[in-house]
Design an enzyme around this catalytic site. Sequence first.
Site, mmCIF file in Angstrom:
data_model
loop_
_atom_site.group_PDB
_atom_site.id
_atom_site.type_symbol
_atom_site.label_atom_id
_atom_site.label_comp_id
_atom_site.label_asym_id
_atom_site.label_seq_id
_atom_site.Cartn_x
_atom_site.Cartn_y
_atom_site.Cartn_z
ATOM 1 N N TRP A 167 -12.076 -6.723 -1.732
ATOM 2 C CA TRP A 167 -11.578 -5.425 -1.239
ATOM 3 C C TRP A 167 -12.395 -5.052 -0.018
ATOM 4 O O TRP A 167 -13.254 -5.812 0.409
ATOM 5 C CB TRP A 167 -11.681 -4.349 -2.339
ATOM 6 C CG TRP A 167 -10.524 -3.382 -2.245
ATOM 7 C CD1 TRP A 167 -10.540 -2.149 -1.645
ATOM 8 C CD2 TRP A 167 -9.194 -3.593 -2.713
ATOM 9 N NE1 TRP A 167 -9.288 -1.586 -1.729
ATOM 10 C CE2 TRP A 167 -8.443 -2.443 -2.367
ATOM 11 C CE3 TRP A 167 -8.557 -4.639 -3.394
ATOM 12 C CZ2 TRP A 167 -7.088 -2.312 -2.678
ATOM 13 C CZ3 TRP A 167 -7.206 -4.518 -3.703
ATOM 14 C CH2 TRP A 167 -6.490 -3.358 -3.339
ATOM 15 N N ASP A 168 -12.128 -3.881 0.573
ATOM 16 C CA ASP A 168 -12.880 -3.543 1.788
ATOM 17 C C ASP A 168 -14.281 -3.000 1.478
ATOM 18 O O ASP A 168 -15.009 -2.599 2.372
ATOM 19 C CB ASP A 168 -12.099 -2.599 2.736
ATOM 20 C CG ASP A 168 -11.673 -1.301 2.089
ATOM 21 O OD1 ASP A 168 -12.093 -1.035 0.941
ATOM 22 O OD2 ASP A 168 -10.921 -0.539 2.727
ATOM 23 N N TRP A 169 -14.654 -3.004 0.193
ATOM 24 C CA TRP A 169 -16.024 -2.656 -0.193
ATOM 25 C C TRP A 169 -16.604 -3.656 -1.190
ATOM 26 O O TRP A 169 -17.660 -3.420 -1.754
ATOM 27 C CB TRP A 169 -16.102 -1.257 -0.809
ATOM 28 C CG TRP A 169 -14.903 -0.910 -1.655
ATOM 29 C CD1 TRP A 169 -13.934 -0.002 -1.341
ATOM 30 C CD2 TRP A 169 -14.520 -1.466 -2.936
ATOM 31 N NE1 TRP A 169 -12.973 0.039 -2.338
ATOM 32 C CE2 TRP A 169 -13.303 -0.849 -3.325
ATOM 33 C CE3 TRP A 169 -15.079 -2.423 -3.787
ATOM 34 C CZ2 TRP A 169 -12.642 -1.153 -4.521
ATOM 35 C CZ3 TRP A 169 -14.410 -2.731 -4.977
ATOM 36 C CH2 TRP A 169 -13.205 -2.104 -5.326
ATOM 37 N N ASN A 433 -1.783 3.088 -6.667
ATOM 38 C CA ASN A 433 -2.547 3.559 -5.525
ATOM 39 C C ASN A 433 -1.883 3.152 -4.212
ATOM 40 O O ASN A 433 -1.816 1.962 -3.896
ATOM 41 C CB ASN A 433 -3.965 2.980 -5.561
ATOM 42 C CG ASN A 433 -4.747 3.332 -4.300
ATOM 43 O OD1 ASN A 433 -5.121 4.467 -4.092
ATOM 44 N ND2 ASN A 433 -4.965 2.346 -3.425
ATOM 45 N N GLU A 434 -1.318 4.136 -3.508
ATOM 46 C CA GLU A 434 -0.860 3.990 -2.114
ATOM 47 C C GLU A 434 0.370 3.110 -1.924
ATOM 48 O O GLU A 434 0.693 2.735 -0.797
ATOM 49 C CB GLU A 434 -2.013 3.512 -1.201
ATOM 50 C CG GLU A 434 -3.141 4.526 -1.123
ATOM 51 C CD GLU A 434 -4.287 4.145 -0.178
ATOM 52 O OE1 GLU A 434 -4.333 3.008 0.300
ATOM 53 O OE2 GLU A 434 -5.156 5.008 0.065
ATOM 54 N N GLU A 531 -8.392 11.424 -1.766
ATOM 55 C CA GLU A 531 -9.231 10.370 -1.173
ATOM 56 C C GLU A 531 -9.579 10.776 0.248
ATOM 57 O O GLU A 531 -8.695 11.160 1.002
ATOM 58 C CB GLU A 531 -8.487 9.025 -1.081
ATOM 59 C CG GLU A 531 -8.648 8.101 -2.243
ATOM 60 C CD GLU A 531 -8.147 6.677 -1.915
ATOM 61 O OE1 GLU A 531 -8.316 6.214 -0.769
ATOM 62 O OE2 GLU A 531 -7.596 6.051 -2.814
#
Length: 856
Positions: A167-169, A433-434, A531
């Site tokens: 993921w981006d983290w 989510n999204e 968020e």
Amino acid sequence: SLRGSWRLGNGNGSVVLRGEVPGCVHTALHRRGLIQDPYYRFNDMMYRWISLDNWTYSRTFKTPFDVRKWQKVNLVFEGVDTVAQILINNITLGRTDNMFNRYSFDITSVIKEVNFVEVRFLSAISYAAEQSRCHKAYSIPPVCPPPVQKGECHANFIRKEQCSFSWDWGPSFPTQGIWKDVRMEAYNHYHLIHFSLTSFFVKSAWQWSLEIESIFDVVSSKPIAGLVTVSIPKLQTQQTFSVKLQPGEGSIVLLVNINKSSTVEAWWPNGHGKQTGYNMTTTFIMEAGYQIEKFSKAYFRTVELVQESIPGSPGLSFYFRINGRPIFIKGSNWIPADSFQDRVTYDILWLLLKSAADANMNALRVWGGGVYEQDEFYDICDELGIMIWQDFMFACALYPTDQNYLESVRAEVSHQVRRLKSHPSIILWSGNNENEAAIASNWFSIPYADREVYIKDYVMLYVKNIREIVLTEDKSRPFIASSPTNGLESVKEGWLSQNPYDTHYGDTHFYDYSNDCWNWTVYPKTRFASEYGFQSWPSFSTIEKVSSTEDWSYTSNFSLHRQHHENGNDQMLQQIGHHFKLPQSTDPIKKFKDMIYLTQVMQAQCIKTETEFYRFSQSEIIKGEGHTMGALYWQLNDIWQAPSWASLEYGGKWKLLHYFAQNFFAPLLPVAYEDKGVLYIYGVSDLHVDHKLTLRVVVHAWSSLEPVCTLAKDSVTVKAQSAVPIYKESINDLLERCRNCTRKSCVITFCLVGEGGLQSPMNHHFLSSLKDAVGLEKTQLSASVSQQDDIYVFVLQTTAIAPFVSLDVGNIKGRFSDNGFLMTEKKKVVVFYPWEPTSVEELEKALTLTSLVDVV
């Protein structure tokens, strides 16, 4: 139970070792010293081979009972990660393909005195690729994550923790393993598979009632009759029901009315009341078979998601009413606490969740790219009063809807809803989510002509399947299909709105890294901010554990490797540059530590500004926007040691943002902002009654610890659960009043004080960027440490005003009472709460004191 040590081997038998169950391959290899810490330096790339191999768990076990005496024996897996073939004594029992499902296999006819059980895993990476290849009719994006994430492809084709493919983290560690409990169950006549309770308040009768659902497997060929007694002694409530269980699997639902003469204490969110639960015993006495006694906790609370029209504003409200009271939601978003779920212990969960409660949070969103959390997670939230917005595990992607996939998802959803619905902390189910936004904003560049097939899939999955099951299984809490969503407006538009980010409806996610984050006008005056966030680096002590000397620079390969968000490191520099001077030290390690410090200061100040904006918008409508009733920043916790949006580092250490959150989420808070040269201060309150308070406004010159001028405004009314303007003055008048002040030479601090010790945190408002501040002096910061019972007291002294004073004690686990503060007095007392035994000597040795003037 079949927990414990199993044999673990890879595909060609070249690697064989013992592996713990519950567990996974990576942690087994690490424990046996066959690999380094997977989080060390570049190991996420070095160890890709582990996830590409196919591993097998096996063991022999003696049956601890006489097989002939039992009518039915099951082998039950609470969680298998993910794709596996299950065999006992070389007979295939079945296959698993969903990490979030519970699997039960009937082994009555194949069990022996000594048994050999095997779980043959298939690489999640190759399975996902194969599933995608087989989906020939049309592609389902995204195919692969962006290269900066260094991840694996087709995560949307496997029912597995989506962020385990990167993921981006977070890193890519697509694990294999038996990640939850595995056991044998043997029974005659009947067996209780599942038990849950949900509370309702019946308005017409003005009475609480409990709905108790029990799911049984009845082995006998005839129905079994018996009695069920439910008893809650504290509420003088006892009811007995006669029931009849039909052969096979089925459920009985009992409605227990709580004795009207008993006073029921409801469950309240953190900061709004107690989290009372009542001990309840349910006894099943059936004509055949044994008696079952079930002990549980009964909680009483109601939840409504209110979406109504608002005078003077187009659109609809979006807020939660708990026990009839509107609650402003304050908190953050939760991601998995580790790439390897078996490392997430009760103690780790407690530390992270307690830290959320200690920062005045009352809610967390369990985000849809991770896992449905373990039972203990929700138990702790019940205990601490942390409300949970629970996503289903679908995130930032489109998903297939073929028959097999839907069947697997249906089983997953009904299992998870049954498992979790007894928890009062869960206040909302959310479908994904999204993913509504992904279609509406066309993230995946789908040609207009092809949109219909994806819209049809979307409605099929989240509405016709997930929503249907949720509504059947749980009538006690609301459901929304996505986040962000326009709520009822999305429903009206066929579940996919034109613009899910519309501030007049539902919730919004908002990120903006290029504009100056101190400028509140860039933020959406939304109904609910679910968020929003900015990145920072974790402390040097956290990074140090997984890096080596050559990594310790902001531009090292390691620093680039750990940053999984495109241009993330540069965006932080850019945001810092708006208000602070960048470090110029010639000592590379000091320069790196200064950078880390500045990223944390920037992140804390940005999210403070944005959250305060959401809080002061709760009671007003301006140009049709406002009535903001929730602020959940992205994100609470970290999955590994890397730059991210988190306020708690991997391991639980508080970043400066988390200390700021303790203040910006305080139940009573004065908030300042400037508009066209005028300073406004609002009184924000989550308290249940109005208060008459004194507002103290103190103006300081950067060059002196003596205030330039002080103003006390008495009998200011701060209204219960609202945000009201309490002070207004043009900056020019203020500077005029406080002679010798300019925007660059002075700073404003302010707080609210009331009777009986009621006090808000001290807040501050900068009149210029700190890089332009005039009069800031190099200061001598010092601290003396002493012990008092279980805590440590730090007495800080300064010779000049010090902005953003940070206390850091390296690897000593614990937290301070306050940190990152503006020090405007000679002396300040800060308390350290240790999480493990330490000493004055250790703390003195580990302590580093930093303020903005130390960054050169």
